[in-house]
Motif scaffolding. Structure first.
Motif, PDB file in Angstrom:
ATOM      1  N   ALA A 239       0.833  -1.204   0.000  1.00  0.00           N
ATOM      2  CA  ALA A 239       0.000   0.000   0.000  1.00  0.00           C
ATOM      3  C   ALA A 239       0.868   1.255   0.000  1.00  0.00           C
ATOM      4  O   ALA A 239       0.577   2.231  -0.711  1.00  0.00           O
ATOM      5  N   PHE A 240       1.955   1.231   0.770  1.00  0.00           N
ATOM      6  CA  PHE A 240       2.873   2.372   0.829  1.00  0.00           C
ATOM      7  C   PHE A 240       3.555   2.593  -0.520  1.00  0.00           C
ATOM      8  O   PHE A 240       3.614   3.726  -1.030  1.00  0.00           O
ATOM      9  N   GLY A 241       4.078   1.525  -1.112  1.00  0.00           N
ATOM     10  CA  GLY A 241       4.769   1.651  -2.403  1.00  0.00           C
ATOM     11  C   GLY A 241       3.842   2.089  -3.521  1.00  0.00           C
ATOM     12  O   GLY A 241       4.203   2.944  -4.352  1.00  0.00           O
ATOM     13  N   ILE A 242       2.645   1.520  -3.560  1.00  0.00           N
ATOM     14  CA  ILE A 242       1.666   1.910  -4.578  1.00  0.00           C
ATOM     15  C   ILE A 242       1.293   3.384  -4.421  1.00  0.00           C
ATOM     16  O   ILE A 242       1.140   4.118  -5.405  1.00  0.00           O
ATOM     17  N   LEU A 362      -6.441  -4.223  -3.419  1.00  0.00           N
ATOM     18  CA  LEU A 362      -5.545  -3.389  -2.614  1.00  0.00           C
ATOM     19  C   LEU A 362      -4.914  -2.301  -3.475  1.00  0.00           C
ATOM     20  O   LEU A 362      -4.783  -1.145  -3.050  1.00  0.00           O
ATOM     21  N   THR A 363      -4.541  -2.650  -4.693  1.00  0.00           N
ATOM     22  CA  THR A 363      -3.900  -1.696  -5.596  1.00  0.00           C
ATOM     23  C   THR A 363      -4.855  -0.590  -6.005  1.00  0.00           C
ATOM     24  O   THR A 363      -4.513   0.601  -5.977  1.00  0.00           O
ATOM     25  N   TRP A 364      -6.076  -0.969  -6.393  1.00  0.00           N
ATOM     26  CA  TRP A 364      -7.047   0.039  -6.824  1.00  0.00           C
ATOM     27  C   TRP A 364      -7.342   1.032  -5.701  1.00  0.00           C
ATOM     28  O   TRP A 364      -7.288   2.248  -5.911  1.00  0.00           O
ATOM     29  N   VAL A 365      -7.666   0.503  -4.528  1.00  0.00           N
ATOM     30  CA  VAL A 365      -8.076   1.368  -3.422  1.00  0.00           C
ATOM     31  C   VAL A 365      -6.908   2.231  -2.939  1.00  0.00           C
ATOM     32  O   VAL A 365      -7.091   3.411  -2.610  1.00  0.00           O
ATOM     33  N   SER A 366      -5.705   1.681  -2.906  1.00  0.00           N
ATOM     34  CA  SER A 366      -4.539   2.459  -2.484  1.00  0.00           C
ATOM     35  C   SER A 366      -4.288   3.620  -3.438  1.00  0.00           C
ATOM     36  O   SER A 366      -3.968   4.738  -3.004  1.00  0.00           O
ATOM     37  N   CYS A 367      -4.444   3.378  -4.728  1.00  0.00           N
ATOM     38  CA  CYS A 367      -4.264   4.451  -5.715  1.00  0.00           C
ATOM     39  C   CYS A 367      -5.338   5.522  -5.560  1.00  0.00           C
ATOM     40  O   CYS A 367      -5.046   6.728  -5.603  1.00  0.00           O
ATOM     41  N   MET A 368      -6.574   5.109  -5.367  1.00  0.00           N
ATOM     42  CA  MET A 368      -7.663   6.064  -5.177  1.00  0.00           C
ATOM     43  C   MET A 368      -7.402   6.944  -3.962  1.00  0.00           C
ATOM     44  O   MET A 368      -7.579   8.170  -4.005  1.00  0.00           O
ATOM     45  N   ALA A 369      -6.981   6.319  -2.866  1.00  0.00           N
ATOM     46  CA  ALA A 369      -6.754   7.051  -1.625  1.00  0.00           C
ATOM     47  C   ALA A 369      -5.602   8.035  -1.765  1.00  0.00           C
ATOM     48  O   ALA A 369      -5.712   9.214  -1.371  1.00  0.00           O
ATOM     49  N   ALA A 370      -4.485   7.593  -2.331  1.00  0.00           N
ATOM     50  CA  ALA A 370      -3.299   8.437  -2.412  1.00  0.00           C
ATOM     51  C   ALA A 370      -3.512   9.610  -3.363  1.00  0.00           C
ATOM     52  O   ALA A 370      -3.100  10.742  -3.066  1.00  0.00           O
ATOM     53  N   VAL A 371      -4.143   9.368  -4.519  1.00  0.00           N
ATOM     54  CA  VAL A 371      -4.368  10.454  -5.476  1.00  0.00           C
ATOM     55  C   VAL A 371      -5.257  11.523  -4.860  1.00  0.00           C
ATOM     56  O   VAL A 371      -4.955  12.728  -4.912  1.00  0.00           O
ATOM     57  N   ASN A 372      -6.360  11.115  -4.248  1.00  0.00           N
ATOM     58  CA  ASN A 372      -7.290  12.100  -3.688  1.00  0.00           C
ATOM     59  C   ASN A 372      -6.681  12.836  -2.497  1.00  0.00           C
ATOM     60  O   ASN A 372      -6.830  14.060  -2.362  1.00  0.00           O
ATOM     61  N   ALA A 373      -6.000  12.103  -1.615  1.00  0.00           N
ATOM     62  CA  ALA A 373      -5.397  12.751  -0.442  1.00  0.00           C
ATOM     63  C   ALA A 373      -4.292  13.715  -0.842  1.00  0.00           C
ATOM     64  O   ALA A 373      -4.100  14.756  -0.196  1.00  0.00           O
ATOM     65  N   GLY A 391     -16.450  -0.824  -0.077  1.00  0.00           N
ATOM     66  CA  GLY A 391     -16.644  -2.024   0.724  1.00  0.00           C
ATOM     67  C   GLY A 391     -15.343  -2.660   1.170  1.00  0.00           C
ATOM     68  O   GLY A 391     -15.323  -3.831   1.569  1.00  0.00           O
ATOM     69  N   PHE A 392     -14.248  -1.919   1.117  1.00  0.00           N
ATOM     70  CA  PHE A 392     -12.934  -2.417   1.532  1.00  0.00           C
ATOM     71  C   PHE A 392     -12.894  -2.425   3.053  1.00  0.00           C
ATOM     72  O   PHE A 392     -12.795  -1.385   3.690  1.00  0.00           O
ATOM     73  N   GLY A 393     -12.980  -3.600   3.640  1.00  0.00           N
ATOM     74  CA  GLY A 393     -13.173  -3.709   5.076  1.00  0.00           C
ATOM     75  C   GLY A 393     -11.951  -3.471   5.928  1.00  0.00           C
ATOM     76  O   GLY A 393     -12.074  -3.245   7.129  1.00  0.00           O
ATOM     77  N   HIS A 394     -10.748  -3.504   5.340  1.00  0.00           N
ATOM     78  CA  HIS A 394      -9.522  -3.340   6.120  1.00  0.00           C
ATOM     79  C   HIS A 394      -9.104  -1.869   6.078  1.00  0.00           C
ATOM     80  O   HIS A 394      -8.715  -1.338   5.034  1.00  0.00           O
ATOM     81  N   PHE A 395      -9.171  -1.231   7.220  1.00  0.00           N
ATOM     82  CA  PHE A 395      -9.003   0.216   7.330  1.00  0.00           C
ATOM     83  C   PHE A 395      -7.547   0.657   7.183  1.00  0.00           C
ATOM     84  O   PHE A 395      -7.254   1.670   6.548  1.00  0.00           O
ATOM     85  N   VAL A 396      -6.623  -0.121   7.736  1.00  0.00           N
ATOM     86  CA  VAL A 396      -5.234   0.328   7.861  1.00  0.00           C
ATOM     87  C   VAL A 396      -4.549   0.536   6.501  1.00  0.00           C
ATOM     88  O   VAL A 396      -3.869   1.559   6.312  1.00  0.00           O
ATOM     89  N   PRO A 397      -4.655  -0.389   5.532  1.00  0.00           N
ATOM     90  CA  PRO A 397      -3.981  -0.134   4.244  1.00  0.00           C
ATOM     91  C   PRO A 397      -4.445   1.150   3.561  1.00  0.00           C
ATOM     92  O   PRO A 397      -3.628   1.870   2.968  1.00  0.00           O
ATOM     93  N   ILE A 398      -5.745   1.447   3.649  1.00  0.00           N
ATOM     94  CA  ILE A 398      -6.233   2.688   3.036  1.00  0.00           C
ATOM     95  C   ILE A 398      -5.645   3.899   3.755  1.00  0.00           C
ATOM     96  O   ILE A 398      -5.256   4.886   3.131  1.00  0.00           O
ATOM     97  N   LEU A 399      -5.574   3.815   5.080  1.00  0.00           N
ATOM     98  CA  LEU A 399      -5.012   4.931   5.851  1.00  0.00           C
ATOM     99  C   LEU A 399      -3.543   5.144   5.524  1.00  0.00           C
ATOM    100  O   LEU A 399      -3.082   6.295   5.384  1.00  0.00           O
ATOM    101  N   ILE A 400      -2.792   4.052   5.377  1.00  0.00           N
ATOM    102  CA  ILE A 400      -1.373   4.167   5.018  1.00  0.00           C
ATOM    103  C   ILE A 400      -1.224   4.843   3.651  1.00  0.00           C
ATOM    104  O   ILE A 400      -0.401   5.755   3.468  1.00  0.00           O
TER     105      ILE A 400
END
Length: 424
Positions: A239-242, A362-373, A391-400
């Motif tokens: 998640a961090f690298g993506i 994990l890749t899709w959601v991580s990219c969405m989160a990082a671009v918007n943030a 519906g991504f139930g694991h909170f920590v990867p998105i936060l990272i």
């Protein structure tokens, strides 16, 4: 003896100076006003959404080369509305008014914002209805506050609560919408306006209920992402690298937008010339890449189902970034939050093509989160919104991923009014 008697008299007088409170609870008139604001905001958002969906249904059937004259005409019409009725401003102006204009959002801008944004979004512009909705519901909060003669921080609180009601209606996430309304106002201090959090939550809950009743909204994610399965502690590292790659793409978006703004600023003609030119460019982009039309609410699911190769995804990613930039800078009205989620999804699909071993969800959601943030400086609310929308139930990867995008953002924020005046 006389001393004790005087002390009792002073105690009684102090008691009489305070109003008698019958209710032992925190429940008060303020709660009723916040609830009323949420009910009104949810009703406004519901009517806006029904009107927008009807217009989209009418215009989305127009395809092929006809997209070019359609979007050119829409740009001209929206520009004439803004020219004749008044410029409603953009999200920069809204944030600026909340922070530096005593929290006042002027309701007189609403007719121009509603009409022009409906035309722009329904015709296929790459901006969503979030900014128009927030402007209208936020100014409703200002109007309600003025009716009850509120001033200072209390009036600002009602404006922010109105904004939260608008965000919540669109995203279907009361907690995420409330925090987004507070967080987007400052690029460093999430809770600078901490007094508005509880009013925003109350208004958001009532807004969500009314909006859901009007449009028959159900619970659950709006994007059909497969379920994510945790594969180990290395998922956090992925998640961090993506997110680093996604932040770089966000920088590209920011600088392309700045370049487009320089070009349109050099056109010293009335705004309807700029919106018409913008519509002409967007029409050709939509003709060549139909999935880049509209703001992504339905298009994200369509993009996932297309099963494209890396070259096609790369072209769509580039054209979508250009389309958002042109839409933002040519005078078309709307918000860029959901379009940025589309950019993140497209980037995630592209990375999975280059690195098939990556977990797709994990890749899709991580990219969405990082671009918007990275663009909006809202890591906390972005995390909550994406957990609800996907519906991504694991909170920590998105936060990272969100925090990575936030800390890799440019020092000068994309929304310039997030800066304090002394910093500017």
């Amino acid at each position: 003896m006389k001393f004790n008697h005087k002390r009792k008299l002073i105690g009684y007088s102090n008691l009489l100076d305070h109003p008698i409170r019958i209710s032992p609870f925190l429940f008060s008139r303020d709660f009723l006003l916040w609830a009323l604001l949420g009910l009104v905001g949810g009703g406004i958002a519901g009517l806006y959404w029904i009107t927008l969906e009807s217009m989209i249904h009418l215009l989305e059937g127009i395809g092929g080369w006809m997209i070019v004259p359609l979007m050119t005409s829409a740009g001209l019409l929206a520009g004439l509305v803004i020219h004749w009725i008044g410029d409603p401003g953009e999200i920069h102006l809204m944030v600026n008014n909340i922070r530096f204009n005593k929290g006042k959002l002027n309701p007189k801008n609403n007719p121009s914002m509603i009409i022009s944004s409906l035309i722009c979004v329904a015709a296929g512009g790459s901006l969503g209805p979030e900014a128009p909705l927030v402007q209208v519901t936020g100014s409703t909060g200002t109007w309600l506050g003025k009716i009850f003669r509120l001033k200072g921080e209390k009036l600002r609180t009602y404006s922010i609560a109105g904004m939260a009601a608008g965000f919540t209606a669109l995203f279907g996430a009361p907690l995420g919408g409330s925090l987004f309304a507070v967080e987007i106002l400052h690029h460093k201090h999430m809770l600078e306006y901490y007094r508005a959090v509880i009013p925003a939550l109350v208004a958001s809950c009532f807004s969500y209920i009314v909006f859901a009743l009007i449009i028959h909204l159900g619970l659950g994610p709006i994007w059909n992402f497969p379920s994510y399965k945790y594969e180990g502690i290395f998922d956090f590292g992925y998640a961090f690298g993506i997110a680093i790659i996604a932040a770089a793409v966000a920088w590209v978006f920011i600088y392309i937008t700045k370049g487009c703004k320089m070009v349109f600023d050099k056109i010293s003609l009335p705004i309807y010339f700029k919106t018409t030119l913008g519509g002409f460019i967007l029409g050709w982009i939509g003709f060549g890449f139909p999935v880049t039309r509209y703001f992504g609410h339905h298009e994200i699911n369509g993009l996932i189902e297309m099963d494209l190769q890396w070259m096609g995804l790369l072209m769509i990613l580039g054209m979508k970034i250009l389309a958002i930039s042109v839409t933002v800078t040519s005078g078309w009205r709307g918000g860029f939050i959901i379009p940025l989620f589309f950019v993140g999804t497209c980037l995630g699909l592209l990375l999975c093509e280059f690195f098939p071993s990556l977990n797709p969800i994990l890749t899709w959601v991580s990219c969405m989160a990082a671009v918007n943030a990275c663009v909006t400086r809202t890591p906390v609310s972005t995390t909550i919104l994406l957990s609800v929308l996907t519906g991504f139930g694991h909170f920590v990867p998105i936060l990272i991923a969100s925090l990575t995008g936030y800390f890799l953002a440019p020092k000068v924020p994309f929304i310039h009014s997030q800066l304090k005046k002394i910093e500017s």
